[in-house]
Design an enzyme around this catalytic site. Sequence first.
Site, PDB file in Angstrom:
ATOM      1  N   ASN A   9       5.761  -5.359  -6.716  1.00  7.55           N
ATOM      2  CA  ASN A   9       5.347  -5.672  -8.138  1.00  7.55           C
ATOM      3  C   ASN A   9       3.910  -5.218  -8.561  1.00  7.55           C
ATOM      4  O   ASN A   9       3.011  -6.036  -8.191  1.00  7.55           O
ATOM      5  CB  ASN A   9       5.885  -7.157  -8.695  1.00  7.55           C
ATOM      6  N   LYS A  11       2.547  -5.016 -11.121  1.00  9.59           N
ATOM      7  CA  LYS A  11       1.976  -5.797 -12.523  1.00  9.59           C
ATOM      8  C   LYS A  11       1.215  -4.690 -13.222  1.00  9.59           C
ATOM      9  O   LYS A  11       1.793  -3.439 -13.183  1.00  9.59           O
ATOM     10  CB  LYS A  11       1.327  -6.624 -11.896  1.00  9.59           C
ATOM     11  N   HIS A  95       9.610 -13.814 -14.368  1.00 14.37           N
ATOM     12  CA  HIS A  95       8.532 -13.908 -13.733  1.00 14.37           C
ATOM     13  C   HIS A  95       7.303 -14.898 -14.203  1.00 14.37           C
ATOM     14  O   HIS A  95       7.325 -15.077 -15.323  1.00 14.37           O
ATOM     15  CB  HIS A  95       7.554 -12.394 -13.556  1.00 14.37           C
ATOM     16  N   GLU A  97       4.584 -15.046 -14.839  1.00 14.70           N
ATOM     17  CA  GLU A  97       3.204 -14.508 -15.835  1.00 14.70           C
ATOM     18  C   GLU A  97       4.151 -14.195 -16.974  1.00 14.70           C
ATOM     19  O   GLU A  97       3.551 -14.530 -18.135  1.00 14.70           O
ATOM     20  CB  GLU A  97       2.720 -13.406 -15.301  1.00 14.70           C
ATOM     21  N   GLY A 173      -1.176 -14.661  -6.245  1.00  6.79           N
ATOM     22  CA  GLY A 173      -2.659 -14.346  -6.544  1.00  6.79           C
ATOM     23  C   GLY A 173      -3.732 -14.836  -6.240  1.00  6.79           C
ATOM     24  O   GLY A 173      -4.840 -14.850  -6.356  1.00  6.79           O
ATOM     25  N   SER A 208       1.255 -14.086  -2.598  1.00  3.42           N
ATOM     26  CA  SER A 208       0.257 -14.034  -1.619  1.00  3.42           C
ATOM     27  C   SER A 208       0.630 -13.477  -0.352  1.00  3.42           C
ATOM     28  O   SER A 208       0.146 -13.856   0.825  1.00  3.42           O
ATOM     29  CB  SER A 208      -0.856 -15.154  -1.477  1.00  3.42           C
ATOM     30  N   GLY A 229       2.944  -8.639  -4.845  1.00  6.55           N
ATOM     31  CA  GLY A 229       2.094  -8.372  -5.857  1.00  6.55           C
ATOM     32  C   GLY A 229       0.987  -7.565  -5.240  1.00  6.55           C
ATOM     33  O   GLY A 229       0.828  -6.344  -4.833  1.00  6.55           O
ATOM     34  N   GLY A 230      -0.348  -8.278  -5.054  1.00  7.79           N
ATOM     35  CA  GLY A 230      -1.662  -7.820  -4.794  1.00  7.79           C
ATOM     36  C   GLY A 230      -1.635  -6.915  -3.706  1.00  7.79           C
ATOM     37  O   GLY A 230      -1.745  -5.697  -3.578  1.00  7.79           O
TER      38      GLY A 230
END
Length: 246
Positions: A9, A11, A95, A97, A173, A208, A229-230
């Site tokens: 993802n 983002k 999600h 967010e 995150g 994470s 994500g990251g």
Amino acid sequence: MRRPLVVANWKMNGSKQTNSQWLQEFAGLWQGQQNAEVAVCPPAVYLAQLQQALAGQAVLLGAQDVSAAESGAYTGEISAAMLSEFNCRYAIVGHSERREYHAESNAQVAAKFVAAQAQGLVPLLCIGETLAQREAGETLAVVGEQLRAVAKLAGVEAMTRSVIAYEPVWAIGTGLTASPEQAQEVHAFIRQQLGGVAQDVRVLYGGSVKPGSAVELFAQQDIDGALVGGASLNSKDFYDICRAAQ
Ligand code: 13P
């Protein structure tokens, strides 16, 4: 047998240039590994770029969100039919967010889930508790409610055509991955809630995930992969996570 699935993802990250570099690097690494399935969810404006770049490759495409409406006066929204035109297989719904910054309710998330399936997309339903909810001992109640809202509207059988991602909000995150045991506990609960269809539904963990934590997470009985994500922004890190799911 549930096939492992690892989803990037991105983002709101990327550019034509950095996407292109990522795709080239990842394609050079991810060759012929058949066991795990891999998908990338870029910002919607880059779907065409990725569709073209991924043609003929063993990497699927997904969207980060989808409209609950079919078409019409919904400025800024993107329909499931439009996403299908770009070969999207998956659409993330719910999600945290989106739930937090766009005030998406369980009912809206359920409507998006149904809209995605109506066009043959596989919804990737995100559920998870906040830190306050965990500390108050409400984790399973929150996750159960998020799941029930969707199953009620879509029907339990529809869950077999979806993927669930358990993403504790406090782990997203923050660098605070849930321990494999913490994650497994919630994953087992999610599977139990799914009843008769439980063995057919893949349940991913997100929050994470890094190359260093992936192996232990994937070793848990009810963790079928990850929503990343990251770490997915770095092609080599994402590749290492995909390899861990093999
Ligand atoms: P991070 O991997 O950056 O914590 O993000 C997880 C996530 O929200 C994936 O959807």
